[in-house]
Design an enzyme around this catalytic site. Structure first.
Site, mmCIF file in Angstrom:
data_model
loop_
_atom_site.group_PDB
_atom_site.id
_atom_site.type_symbol
_atom_site.label_atom_id
_atom_site.label_comp_id
_atom_site.label_asym_id
_atom_site.label_seq_id
_atom_site.Cartn_x
_atom_site.Cartn_y
_atom_site.Cartn_z
ATOM 1 N N HIS A 211 27.648 33.443 17.033
ATOM 2 C CA HIS A 211 27.398 32.005 16.836
ATOM 3 C C HIS A 211 25.968 31.894 16.308
ATOM 4 O O HIS A 211 25.013 31.959 17.074
ATOM 5 C CB HIS A 211 27.582 31.298 18.185
ATOM 6 C CG HIS A 211 27.253 29.836 18.212
ATOM 7 N ND1 HIS A 211 28.184 28.864 18.525
ATOM 8 C CD2 HIS A 211 26.099 29.161 18.004
ATOM 9 C CE1 HIS A 211 27.609 27.667 18.510
ATOM 10 N NE2 HIS A 211 26.335 27.826 18.204
ATOM 11 N N CYS A 244 20.886 21.783 18.027
ATOM 12 C CA CYS A 244 21.088 21.547 19.446
ATOM 13 C C CYS A 244 20.045 20.540 19.890
ATOM 14 O O CYS A 244 18.863 20.687 19.601
ATOM 15 C CB CYS A 244 20.932 22.849 20.236
ATOM 16 S SG CYS A 244 21.028 22.585 22.016
#
Ligand code: HMG
Ligand code: MG
Length: 306
Positions: A211, A244
């Site tokens: 990821h 994020c």
């Protein structure tokens, strides 16, 4: 180089991508993105997260989005659930709206764990354990995301031992597969390989996915580095959406379009129609009022325009 013949991609754009958007995105648009991704051939989609809407308002429509999706057979729909409250919310709907897989998410960095989920690594495992057990008992698959496996916005470089420690804890509570995440996209190939190696001490290669965020433009070489180790599951976001909310300065996931171009160019099958995927990326980018953050998308669209 002995590379995998086939790669499984999980598009995390509807979750990891959109969670970072300040402007509210309508549930209808999120559902439209999921539909376009499955039409493009994605067989794994991370749809949303059942986290606190005070922490991440953009995911507050989680149940509405799960309800609105017209499911395609053979597609696995996953959602993030950090605790029992999130898990219970994810299965409050009728059975056919349940996620196929839930994701518990921890970090290899103590500081990031605190900022992201408001508890220590050890506490997070205590919270995840009943979630994992309840999901497995209900026949729902369980994935564990491991953030900051090469670098942390608060602690700097992360030693592979910390990754191995977290992977061991995840394995111990019954997590079936794990994501080795470079949350802030600082990794380079050898560091990513070291994080993968540490994870391989606890999980088989088939149970590990990469990821990679693309902050420093390293996500594709990191993908190739992991491919060389036999890792064949990867996460990416169409149009390179995201970041994020608890990792300041981190840009989006590597664009699914760019990963697909790389893989197809090396003769590795993905089952994805790149043209349709590009259109999905254009759809969500237009809804956000910007260009897709994908070089392959840009190049192919320029060529299309003649
Ligand atoms: P907390 O404040 O420690 O939780 O948050 P709490 O149990 O003390 O509860 C406080 C309040 O939150 C209560 O409400 C709870 O009901 C509510 P109040 O009484 O104040 O009205 N609450 C919830 N509401 C809805 N859903 C829930 C839930 N749990 C508690 N599940 C918590 C702990 C984990 C909930 C919080 O810190 C949180 O939501 N954090 C968000 C984290 C997040 O979504 N981060 C982004 C995803 S991770 C990521 O992007 C990385 C990844 O992509 C991999 C990578 O790149 O590294 C996966
Ligand atoms: Mg991420």
């Amino acid at each position: 180089m002995n590379l995998p013949a086939q790669v499984q991609l999980i598009d995390v754009g509807p979750r990891d991508g959109l969670q970072n958007e300040k402007q509210p995105v309508a549930a209808e648009i999120k559902i439209g993105l999921v539909h376009r991704l499955q039409d493009a051939g994605l067989t794994e989609i991370e749809v949303t997260s059942f986290v606190s809407p005070k922490w991440v308002p953009q995911m507050g429509d989680n149940a509405e989005v799960m309800h609105g999706i017209a499911r395609k057979s053979g597609v696995r729909y996953s959602v993030l659930t950090p605790n029992m409250k999130g898990f219970e919310a994810a299965i409050a709907a009728p059975r056919d709206e349940w996620p196929d897989e839930i994701v518990v998410f921890g970090a290899a960095s103590e500081a990031f764990s605190q900022k992201n989920i408001n508890c220590s690594i050890a506490e997070s495992i205590e919270r995840f354990a009943p979630v994992v057990a309840a999901a497995l008992e209900k026949g729902i698959a369980v994935r564990g995301a491991m953030s900051c496996t090469v670098g942390c916005p608060y602690e700097g470089e992360i030693a592979p031992e910390k990754v191995g420690y977290l992977a061991g804890l995840m394995k111990g509570i019954g997590v079936q597969r794990v994501d080795v995440a470079d949350t802030i996209g600082v990794g380079t190939p050898r560091k990513v390989q070291a994080a993968m190696e540490a994870t391989l001490a606890h999980f088989g290669v088939d149970a590990i996915s990469g990821h990679f965020h693309d902050t420093y433009g390293q996500a594709l070489v990191n993908t190739l580095a992991a491919l060389e180790m036999g890792v064949w599951n990867y996460q990416s976001s169409s149009a390179g959406l995201g970041g994020c909310p608890y990792a300041k300065g981190a840009t989006g996931n590597v664009a699914t379009e760019d990963v697909v171009y790389l893989l197809h160019g090396m003769g590795i099958a993905t089952g994805i129609d790149l043209d349709k995927l590009i259109d999905a990326g254009v759809y969500i980018s237009q809804a956000l009022g910007r260009e897709p953050n994908s070089r392959a998308s840009k190049a192919i669209r320029t060529k299309r325009a003649g």
